[in-house]
Design a protein around this motif. Structure first.
Motif, PDB file in Angstrom:
ATOM      1  N   ILE A  30     -13.551   1.308  -1.338  1.00  0.00           N
ATOM      2  CA  ILE A  30     -13.251   1.025  -2.745  1.00  0.00           C
ATOM      3  C   ILE A  30     -12.788   2.319  -3.388  1.00  0.00           C
ATOM      4  N   LEU A  31     -11.581   2.323  -3.898  1.00  0.00           N
ATOM      5  CA  LEU A  31     -11.022   3.504  -4.553  1.00  0.00           C
ATOM      6  C   LEU A  31     -11.001   3.315  -6.064  1.00  0.00           C
ATOM      7  N   SER A  32     -11.098   4.434  -6.777  1.00  0.00           N
ATOM      8  CA  SER A  32     -10.964   4.453  -8.244  1.00  0.00           C
ATOM      9  C   SER A  32     -11.972   3.535  -8.915  1.00  0.00           C
TER      10      SER A  32
ATOM     11  N   THR B 261      -9.682  -1.573  -1.286  1.00  0.00           N
ATOM     12  CA  THR B 261      -9.741  -2.249  -2.584  1.00  0.00           C
ATOM     13  C   THR B 261      -9.548  -1.219  -3.690  1.00  0.00           C
ATOM     14  N   ALA B 262      -8.632  -1.514  -4.593  1.00  0.00           N
ATOM     15  CA  ALA B 262      -8.293  -0.585  -5.678  1.00  0.00           C
ATOM     16  C   ALA B 262      -8.994  -0.994  -6.963  1.00  0.00           C
ATOM     17  N   GLY B 263      -9.699  -0.065  -7.560  1.00  0.00           N
ATOM     18  CA  GLY B 263     -10.291  -0.301  -8.864  1.00  0.00           C
ATOM     19  C   GLY B 263      -9.219  -0.295  -9.939  1.00  0.00           C
ATOM     20  N   VAL B 264      -9.218  -1.331 -10.771  1.00  0.00           N
ATOM     21  CA  VAL B 264      -8.234  -1.428 -11.855  1.00  0.00           C
ATOM     22  C   VAL B 264      -8.956  -1.700 -13.171  1.00  0.00           C
ATOM     23  N   GLY B 265     -10.115  -1.089 -13.318  1.00  0.00           N
ATOM     24  CA  GLY B 265     -10.897  -1.280 -14.526  1.00  0.00           C
ATOM     25  C   GLY B 265     -10.285  -0.579 -15.721  1.00  0.00           C
TER      26      GLY B 265
ATOM     27  N   GLY C  29      -0.914  -3.993 -15.398  1.00  0.00           N
ATOM     28  CA  GLY C  29      -0.024  -2.982 -14.822  1.00  0.00           C
ATOM     29  C   GLY C  29      -0.653  -2.258 -13.658  1.00  0.00           C
ATOM     30  N   LEU C  30      -1.928  -1.897 -13.783  1.00  0.00           N
ATOM     31  CA  LEU C  30      -2.620  -1.228 -12.682  1.00  0.00           C
ATOM     32  C   LEU C  30      -2.696  -2.130 -11.448  1.00  0.00           C
ATOM     33  N   ALA C  31      -2.953  -3.414 -11.677  1.00  0.00           N
ATOM     34  CA  ALA C  31      -3.054  -4.353 -10.557  1.00  0.00           C
ATOM     35  C   ALA C  31      -1.727  -4.471  -9.820  1.00  0.00           C
TER      36      ALA C  31
ATOM     37  N   LEU D 151      -8.473  -6.042  -5.191  1.00  0.00           N
ATOM     38  CA  LEU D 151      -8.652  -5.401  -6.488  1.00  0.00           C
ATOM     39  C   LEU D 151     -10.106  -5.512  -6.927  1.00  0.00           C
ATOM     40  N   LEU D 152     -10.610  -4.454  -7.552  1.00  0.00           N
ATOM     41  CA  LEU D 152     -11.923  -4.455  -8.200  1.00  0.00           C
ATOM     42  C   LEU D 152     -11.683  -4.462  -9.703  1.00  0.00           C
ATOM     43  N   VAL D 153     -12.151  -5.522 -10.369  1.00  0.00           N
ATOM     44  CA  VAL D 153     -11.841  -5.721 -11.793  1.00  0.00           C
ATOM     45  C   VAL D 153     -13.134  -5.926 -12.563  1.00  0.00           C
ATOM     46  N   LEU D 154     -13.302  -5.184 -13.640  1.00  0.00           N
ATOM     47  CA  LEU D 154     -14.521  -5.314 -14.444  1.00  0.00           C
ATOM     48  C   LEU D 154     -14.208  -5.827 -15.845  1.00  0.00           C
TER      49      LEU D 154
END
Length: 301
Positions: free
Chosen positions: A51-53, A85-89, A98-100, A111-114
């Motif tokens: 998991i990044l970012s 998996t990219a963090g896009v919080g 846009g981040l996603a 994607l990791l979304v909060l």
């Protein structure tokens, strides 16, 4: 609709996933070569998800450009040996979209979304944000339920509704609400991941798919060994391994020294890429680092 029977499929974000730190150089710039070396090391030591970012990746202090460069570097180094998996919080839904989309183009596997932090939206608004980001790409989404940082706990009913979305596939659970977790696990096929290291074994026993571990930055094999023992049908061995890790978990997750700080202190001491933390975080001092190393040594015995 996801159903409980779908939980038997391979975990969409890996099983032993690490919430990887973001290595920085001494001048504060991202250390992309170091990130590649660290990612390869973590995979070779047993992590099948990165998991990044996220929180431990100091995402609140990295720019969009830095996040993309980090993701591209790790994808290049690891390839398909682990799920990336990219963090896009973010607190701005348009920004999250846009981040996603950038993460998808850069090669992320998920994607990791909060929920939006700070603004503390109601349940419907939080769900709308999460659905909108999930709609933006074709990537599977891991919801990040961490009310201690966002100010918004995702209610069980909200999670049940979000489970209807075809790309919402999992939850990183940092809510400390076992009843809610059990209700959602019983009613959906969402892949749950323990986001708090002390809950890795308890949640696996309750049906979670695995973990997203901060401690795995420094002890990847030891974290995986807990899940390996449990999945091999030896809960007694899993319990021994889990309890042996508790002092290290407690030392690394001290509220005065967040996981990014303690993980970097250990990695630097072990000669692995990490570098400094970015302000407002402050580096761990020598006494703290000595205590962390002692806890790590004890966990490995």
């Amino acid at each position: 609709m996801t159903t409980p029977s779908s939980a038997a499929s391979p975990p969409p974000f890996g099983r032993t996933a690490v919430a990887m730190i973001t290595p920085f150089r001494a001048d504060g710039a991202p250390d992309l070569d170091g990130a590649q070396r660290l990612a390869v090391h973590l995979v070779e030591e047993g992590c099948d998800g990165i998991i990044l970012s996220g929180t431990t990746g100091e995402s609140s202090t990295t720019t969009d450009t830095e996040k993309e460069a980090l993701l591209r570097a790790v994808v290049e180094a690891v390839g398909d040996r682990a799920r990336i998996t990219a963090g896009v919080g973010t607190g701005d839904t348009r920004h999250g979209v846009g981040l996603a989309r950038t993460a998808e183009r850069a090669g992320a596997h998920g994607l990791l979304v909060l929920p939006p932090p700070y603004s503390r939206p109601g349940q419907e608004a939080a769900a709308h944000h999460l659905r909108t980001v999930a709609d933006a790409t074709g990537l599977p989404v891991m919801l990040y339920d961490i009310p201690g940082r966002t100010g918004t706990a995702l209610a069980a009913g909200t999670l049940l509704r979000l489970a209807e979305h075809p790309r919402v596939r999992g939850v990183k659970d940092c809510a400390y609400d076992l009843m809610k977790t059990a209700k959602v696990l019983a009613a959906t096929g969402l892949a749950y991941y323990a986001g708090c290291d002390e809950q890795i074994l308890p949640l696996r026993a309750a049906g979670a798919a695995g973990c997203v571990s901060t401690v795995a930055n420094a002890a990847p094999w030891e974290i995986r060994a807990v899940l390996d023992a449990y999945d091999a049908g030896d809960p007694a061995a899993a319990t021994r391994r889990h309890l042996a890790l508790v002092p290290l978990i407690e030392a690394m997750m001290d509220t005065e020294h967040p996981g990014a700080v303690t993980a970097k202190a250990l990695l630097n001491a072990l000669g692995l890429p990490a570098g400094p933390v970015r302000a407002p975080l402050l580096a761990a001092g020598p006494e703290v680092t000595t205590g962390l190393l002692a806890a790590l040594k004890a966990a490995r015995q």
